[in-house]
Motif scaffolding. Structure first.
Motif, short mmCIF file in Angstrom:
data_model
loop_
_atom_site.label_atom_id
_atom_site.label_comp_id
_atom_site.label_asym_id
_atom_site.label_seq_id
_atom_site.Cartn_x
_atom_site.Cartn_y
_atom_site.Cartn_z
N GLY A 126 0.82 6.02 8.59
CA GLY A 126 1.83 5.01 8.93
C GLY A 126 2.40 4.26 7.75
N ALA A 127 2.18 4.72 6.52
CA ALA A 127 2.71 4.04 5.35
C ALA A 127 4.21 4.26 5.25
CB ALA A 127 2.02 4.55 4.08
N SER A 128 4.95 3.20 4.96
CA SER A 128 6.40 3.29 4.80
C SER A 128 6.74 3.93 3.46
CB SER A 128 7.03 1.90 4.89
OG SER A 128 6.57 1.08 3.82
N GLU A 160 1.82 13.05 2.34
CA GLU A 160 1.72 13.43 3.75
C GLU A 160 0.60 12.67 4.45
OE1 GLU A 160 1.24 17.61 3.62
OE2 GLU A 160 3.31 18.03 2.97
N SER A 161 -0.53 12.52 3.77
CA SER A 161 -1.65 11.78 4.37
C SER A 161 -1.27 10.31 4.58
CB SER A 161 -2.88 11.88 3.47
OG SER A 161 -3.27 13.22 3.31
N ALA A 162 -0.60 9.73 3.59
CA ALA A 162 -0.18 8.33 3.72
C ALA A 162 0.85 8.17 4.83
CB ALA A 162 0.39 7.85 2.39
N GLN A 163 1.74 9.14 4.96
CA GLN A 163 2.75 9.07 6.03
C GLN A 163 2.12 9.18 7.40
OE1 GLN A 163 5.88 11.92 5.49
NE2 GLN A 163 7.24 10.95 6.98
N ILE A 164 1.10 10.01 7.53
CA ILE A 164 0.38 10.13 8.81
C ILE A 164 -0.31 8.82 9.15
CG2 ILE A 164 -1.56 11.28 9.94
CD1 ILE A 164 -0.81 13.81 8.37
#
Length: 333
Positions: A237-239, A231-235
């Motif tokens: 902007g990680a694909s 979730e932190s990586a997605q926030i």
């Protein structure tokens, strides 16, 4: 009176007792000294150690009898020639190992084994990781059904599935029937009679059988990764690919190392599939080290000494490759 000494106060006696108890407790914690040195018998720590060895003794004895003794005995036999009760030490003593260097069939078997190892293991592990990633998706419906389907080949017998693949790729088997109906072939192709196609069939069978087995390890590892990391990586902007590359794969390194070593050892000991699909043919084109050991020891002239020497070659290969893989894994960490 002047000649008699007054008795010490009662609290002094209590202090002395407390001090003695403290010294005895300190001595017990340091080295297992008896709490009461006047009493004979085993200390508490000694009793705990004795109980531990009592529980470990049966398993230790069984491991020594069933594992270590056969290993030592096999090495002694590898230095001998003859058969049965006529076994005697070779002259020179390492003649069996010297013979390995000039044995063409052994060279063919080790080349085939490493071919299976180099091609089959990477493909199998990559497919296992990709399937685990796909089946770890919480939005996927019927996840349990698909996981069962992928793992189901592992529940089949080695001999059974090998015979099924042998019948499927026979000249009049299912694969040839489908290819002829599609117009790709005019007559049945002898997949198991050609050295290249026979090796391909064995590799396909191994991948089908063991991919689901390794997928379970990767799936359990992925389920142990905290969702908050993704979730932190997605926030940030990680694909999806970036999350898989920089989060999932690094977190799975211990499991990847384990499955790689386990698959390497299993491939070096490959026996059932080759024996039941091609029987090492055509003309030893698909034979493996384990099958050659079996043929040397039981099928042909029962040369136990030479077969034991070949067995120790597998031991050396397993140790060397496992050591290299562990060092590479530690270096990557």
């Amino acid at each position: 009176m002047r000649g008699t000494a007054s008795s010490p106060p009662s609290y002094c006696k209590e202090l002395v007792i407390v001090r003695q108890n403290a010294e005895q407790l300190q001595s017990f914690l340091k080295g297992g000294v008896h709490v009461n040195s006047k009493k004979k018998g085993m200390s508490l720590l000694g009793k705990q150690r004795a109980a531990g060895w009592t529980f470990l003794a049966p398993a230790t004895i069984m491991i020594a009898i069933m594992s270590f003794y056969p290993m030592i005995r096999a090495f002694i036999i590898s230095l001998q020639t003859g058969a049965g009760a006529n076994m005697r030490f070779a002259d020179p003593i390492f003649s069996n190992y010297k013979r390995i260097l000039a044995d063409k069939v052994f060279q063919q078997s080790i080349a085939n084994t490493f071919l299976y190892l180099i091609i089959q293991v990477p493909i199998m592990l990559i497919l296992a990781i990709l399937l685990a990633q796909l089946l770890n998706n919480k939005d996927l419906k019927l996840r349990g059904f698909f996981r069962t389907c992928v793992f189901l080949p592992c529940a089949t017998s080695l001999v059974s599935y090998s015979l099924i693949f042998r019948s499927m790729f026979a000249t009049d088997g299912l694969v040839n029937s489908v290819l002829m109906k599609l117009g790709i072939l005019s007559t049945g192709y002898n997949f198991l009679g050609n050295s290249t196609s026979a090796k391909i069939v064995i590799i396909i069978a191994l991948i089908w059988r063991w991919t689901g087995y390794n997928m379970v390890f990767y799936l359990s590892g992925m389920q142990g990764i905290d969702d908050s990391i993704y979730e932190s990586a997605q926030i940030d902007g990680a694909s999806a690919f970036a999350r898989f590359r920089y989060i999932t794969l690094p977190m799975l390194k211990p499991i990847i190392l384990f499955t790689t070593i386990n698959s390497t050892i299993g491939t070096l000991q490959l026996f059932d599939e080759v024996v039941n699909i091609t029987d090492g043919g055509p003309a030893n084109a698909t034979i493996t080290i384990s099958q050659y050991i079996y043929n040397t020891m039981f099928k042909y002239n029962s040369n136990f000494g030479y077969a034991s020497a070949i067995s120790y070659v597998i031991v050396i290969l397993v140790v060397v490759l496992s050591f290299i893989q562990m060092k590479v894994g530690d270096k990557n960490d």
